[in-house]
Design a protein around this motif. Structure first.
Motif, PDB file in Angstrom:
ATOM      1  N   ILE A 341       0.851  -1.192   0.000  1.00 36.57           N
ATOM      2  CA  ILE A 341       0.000   0.000   0.000  1.00 36.57           C
ATOM      3  C   ILE A 341       0.881   1.233   0.000  1.00 36.57           C
ATOM      4  O   ILE A 341       1.911   1.294   0.694  1.00 36.57           O
ATOM      5  CB  ILE A 341      -0.964   0.017   1.200  1.00 36.57           C
ATOM      6  N   ASP A 344       0.710   7.588   0.576  1.00 34.39           N
ATOM      7  CA  ASP A 344      -0.366   8.586   0.545  1.00 34.39           C
ATOM      8  C   ASP A 344      -1.728   7.935   0.754  1.00 34.39           C
ATOM      9  O   ASP A 344      -2.631   8.523   1.365  1.00 34.39           O
ATOM     10  CB  ASP A 344      -0.340   9.385  -0.761  1.00 34.39           C
ATOM     11  N   ALA A 345      -1.895   6.685   0.277  1.00 36.73           N
ATOM     12  CA  ALA A 345      -3.154   5.973   0.518  1.00 36.73           C
ATOM     13  C   ALA A 345      -3.307   5.661   2.004  1.00 36.73           C
ATOM     14  O   ALA A 345      -4.400   5.779   2.579  1.00 36.73           O
ATOM     15  CB  ALA A 345      -3.191   4.685  -0.295  1.00 36.73           C
ATOM     16  N   GLU A 379      -2.882   2.292  -4.489  1.00 36.45           N
ATOM     17  CA  GLU A 379      -2.636   3.732  -4.514  1.00 36.45           C
ATOM     18  C   GLU A 379      -3.834   4.489  -3.955  1.00 36.45           C
ATOM     19  O   GLU A 379      -4.911   3.925  -3.748  1.00 36.45           O
ATOM     20  CB  GLU A 379      -2.380   4.179  -5.964  1.00 36.45           C
ATOM     21  N   ARG A 380      -3.635   5.781  -3.784  1.00 32.45           N
ATOM     22  CA  ARG A 380      -4.704   6.641  -3.274  1.00 32.45           C
ATOM     23  C   ARG A 380      -5.933   6.580  -4.178  1.00 32.45           C
ATOM     24  O   ARG A 380      -7.072   6.585  -3.704  1.00 32.45           O
ATOM     25  CB  ARG A 380      -4.192   8.084  -3.175  1.00 32.45           C
ATOM     26  N   LYS A 381      -5.720   6.488  -5.487  1.00 29.70           N
ATOM     27  CA  LYS A 381      -6.837   6.480  -6.435  1.00 29.70           C
ATOM     28  C   LYS A 381      -7.690   5.213  -6.324  1.00 29.70           C
ATOM     29  O   LYS A 381      -8.810   5.174  -6.811  1.00 29.70           O
ATOM     30  CB  LYS A 381      -6.323   6.617  -7.858  1.00 29.70           C
ATOM     31  N   HIS A 382      -7.142   4.172  -5.693  1.00 31.63           N
ATOM     32  CA  HIS A 382      -7.895   2.934  -5.546  1.00 31.63           C
ATOM     33  C   HIS A 382      -8.844   2.957  -4.356  1.00 31.63           C
ATOM     34  O   HIS A 382      -9.683   2.067  -4.222  1.00 31.63           O
ATOM     35  CB  HIS A 382      -6.935   1.750  -5.378  1.00 31.63           C
ATOM     36  N   LEU A 383      -8.709   3.945  -3.484  1.00 30.36           N
ATOM     37  CA  LEU A 383      -9.527   3.993  -2.272  1.00 30.36           C
ATOM     38  C   LEU A 383     -10.978   4.335  -2.613  1.00 30.36           C
ATOM     39  O   LEU A 383     -11.252   5.010  -3.605  1.00 30.36           O
ATOM     40  CB  LEU A 383      -8.970   5.023  -1.294  1.00 30.36           C
ATOM     41  N   LEU A 388     -12.062   9.907   0.234  1.00 33.02           N
ATOM     42  CA  LEU A 388     -11.295  10.959  -0.433  1.00 33.02           C
ATOM     43  C   LEU A 388     -11.847  12.350  -0.176  1.00 33.02           C
ATOM     44  O   LEU A 388     -11.409  13.315  -0.787  1.00 33.02           O
ATOM     45  CB  LEU A 388     -11.264  10.694  -1.943  1.00 33.02           C
ATOM     46  N   GLU A 454     -10.378  10.212  -9.773  1.00 29.82           N
ATOM     47  CA  GLU A 454      -9.907   9.419  -8.648  1.00 29.82           C
ATOM     48  C   GLU A 454     -11.004   8.588  -7.999  1.00 29.82           C
ATOM     49  O   GLU A 454     -10.792   7.959  -6.988  1.00 29.82           O
ATOM     50  CB  GLU A 454      -9.279  10.318  -7.590  1.00 29.82           C
TER      51      GLU A 454
END
Length: 455
Positions: A341, A344-345, A379-383, A388, A454
């Motif tokens: 992970i 940033d996530a 990554e953060r975009k996967h959250l 977010l 995102e």
């Protein structure tokens, strides 16, 4: 109590065996046909089946072959009996899974010893199965926070005792994990651990689940059933969300705790057990007592050793090791043991309030693995979109808005993010759920400052 079924076409054998076994403390049922025996085996729990090889309606060995396909937890130990036994028949019975083969006329002493050994084997098989399930589910308390360290210390101190434990905490904080960890470190660790979810069982059936029933005492249920108190004898019983029990059931649990005995519904004789009880609750039981919803005497019986598990938002430093542990556990399950992970996530996850606590955290880790099957790094975009938004506010805090317009936009932003998260990031489904065209949803998101790429 051990339950035995006798399937023999000779009435005198069924009668005499039943009387002898009942005197030895067994619960006994009998039948003269294989067909009825198979019905009984599917409708109720039996530990041992005494099965005659030569039956009028069907060959006993053929029935044994069918019984061998039963699920492990519902399969009895089968002892074959015959007045015309041969070595060939005995060998075939053993290959089909029979525990032993007894010749008629039966020796009472040998029969009783064989039944006892069969019961011991079945109990060992059940305990091993339960232990494997417990090990698969994990029994360690993860985290580096002061709270996690304190919980581990409490478990080490209290586990070896037989004191009853009451675990407090919000839904999803890991109360069941604490109970399993306590059992794993107790003197009962080699015996069974059973869990009864009090909130999930209808009121009409919870007494039967706890104490079992006999002689068809519960309509629509099998004729006989062993309750969790009986099955947990020698081990640990977890009463999950005990605050959801009715007052009537609470009274019976209180009596069982005081006397370490109970009488199954429809039964005649009390059963004595040795069970350590651990209970959990997400309610304030003292308030429930004040409102007349929980018995004060039961509270004091259960609250011998109180444990409080704080919510995840109050121990955010535990999030990184928890995420790491879930990625390893779930990664092995999905054939992806090396997923990492991004920092940033992880920071976003640490800033989220986690209303569903550790359970929600594990669910989100699993969701990210499922929805991103090629990613070796989360990554953060996967959250999920809900995470977010702006950094989490303290629990119970309300946000101040300068105008009605700001308040309306904040509500719309949260509502849209919630719907996108419910639809697992599928924008077409989210637009449909919101009653918008997909293009209109994108425009709305940009106007509200939601990063489109995102979600």
């Amino acid at each position: 109590m051990t339950h035995i079924l006798i399937a023999d076409d000779e009435t005198t054998i069924r009668t005499s065996l039943s009387e002898i076994l009942e005197e030895e403390g067994y619960a006994v049922a009998s039948t003269g046909t294989v067909a009825e025996a198979m019905v009984l085996l599917r409708d109720a729990h039996y530990d041992v089946l005494l099965l005659d090889v030569w039956m009028p309606d069907r060959d006993g060995l053929d029935a044994l072959d069918e019984i061998s396909t039963f699920p492990s937890e519902g399969k009895p130990e089968v002892i074959m009996i015959s007045g015309h036994g041969t070595i060939e028949t005995a060998v075939r019975a053993t290959k089909l899974g029979a525990f032993d083969f007894l010749e008629k006329p039966l020796s009472i002493e040998r029969t009783l010893i064989t039944i006892k050994n069969a019961v011991d084997k079945r109990q060992l098989r059940a305990d091993n199965r339960e232990l494997k399930q417990q090990l698969a589910g994990g029994t360690s308390v993860s985290g580096n926070s002061i709270s996690a360290k304190a919980l581990r210390q409490q478990i080490r101190l209290m586990a070896p005792t037989n004191g009853r434990v009451l675990i407090y905490g919000e839904s999803g904080v890991g109360k069941e994990l604490i109970a399993r960890a306590m059992h794993a470190e107790s003197l009962r660790s080699e015996r069974i651990f059973l869990e009864l979810k009090c909130a999930a069982i209808p009121e009409d059936f919870i007494e039967s689940e706890l104490f079992g029933h006999r002689n068809g005492a519960v309509a629509g249920a099998p004729p006989e059933k062993r309750g969790t108190f009986e099955r947990a004898d020698g081990g640990t019983l977890l009463l999950d969300e005990v605050g959801d029990m009715s007052l009537k059931t609470q009274a019976k649990v209180l009596r069982a705790l005081d006397e370490q005995s109970f009488t199954p519904l429809g039964g005649r004789e009390p059963l004595h057990v040795d069970v350590r009880v651990i209970a959990t609750t997400n309610k304030n039981l003292e308030e429930e007592i004040a409102h007349g919803n929980f018995r004060e005497d039961l509270f004091y019986r259960l609250n011998v050793i109180p444990f409080f598990v704080p919510p995840l938002r109050e121990r955010r430093e535990d999030i990184p090791p928890l995420v790491s542990g879930f990625l390893q556990e779930l990664g092995r399950e999905y054939g992806r043991p090396h997923v990492e992970i991004a920092g940033d996530a992880l920071e976003v996850m640490k800033g989220y309030n986690w209303p569903g606590n550790v359970r929600e955290l594990k669910n989100i880790v699993e969701r990210m693995l499922i929805l991103n099957p090629q990613a070796q790094r989360i990554e953060r975009k996967h959250l999920p979109a809900l995470m977010l938004r702006t950094p989490a506010r303290p629990a119970g805090a309300t946000e101040e808005f300068a105008s009605l317009q700001q308040a309306r936009e904040a509500y719309e932003r949260d509502f849209i993010l919630k719907k996108i998260d419910e639809c697992l990031g599928n924008m077409s489904r989210a637009a449909e759920a919101l009653g918008l065209e997909r293009s209109h949803l994108y425009r709305k998101m940009r106007a509200l400052g939601i990063p489109v790429r995102e979600v």
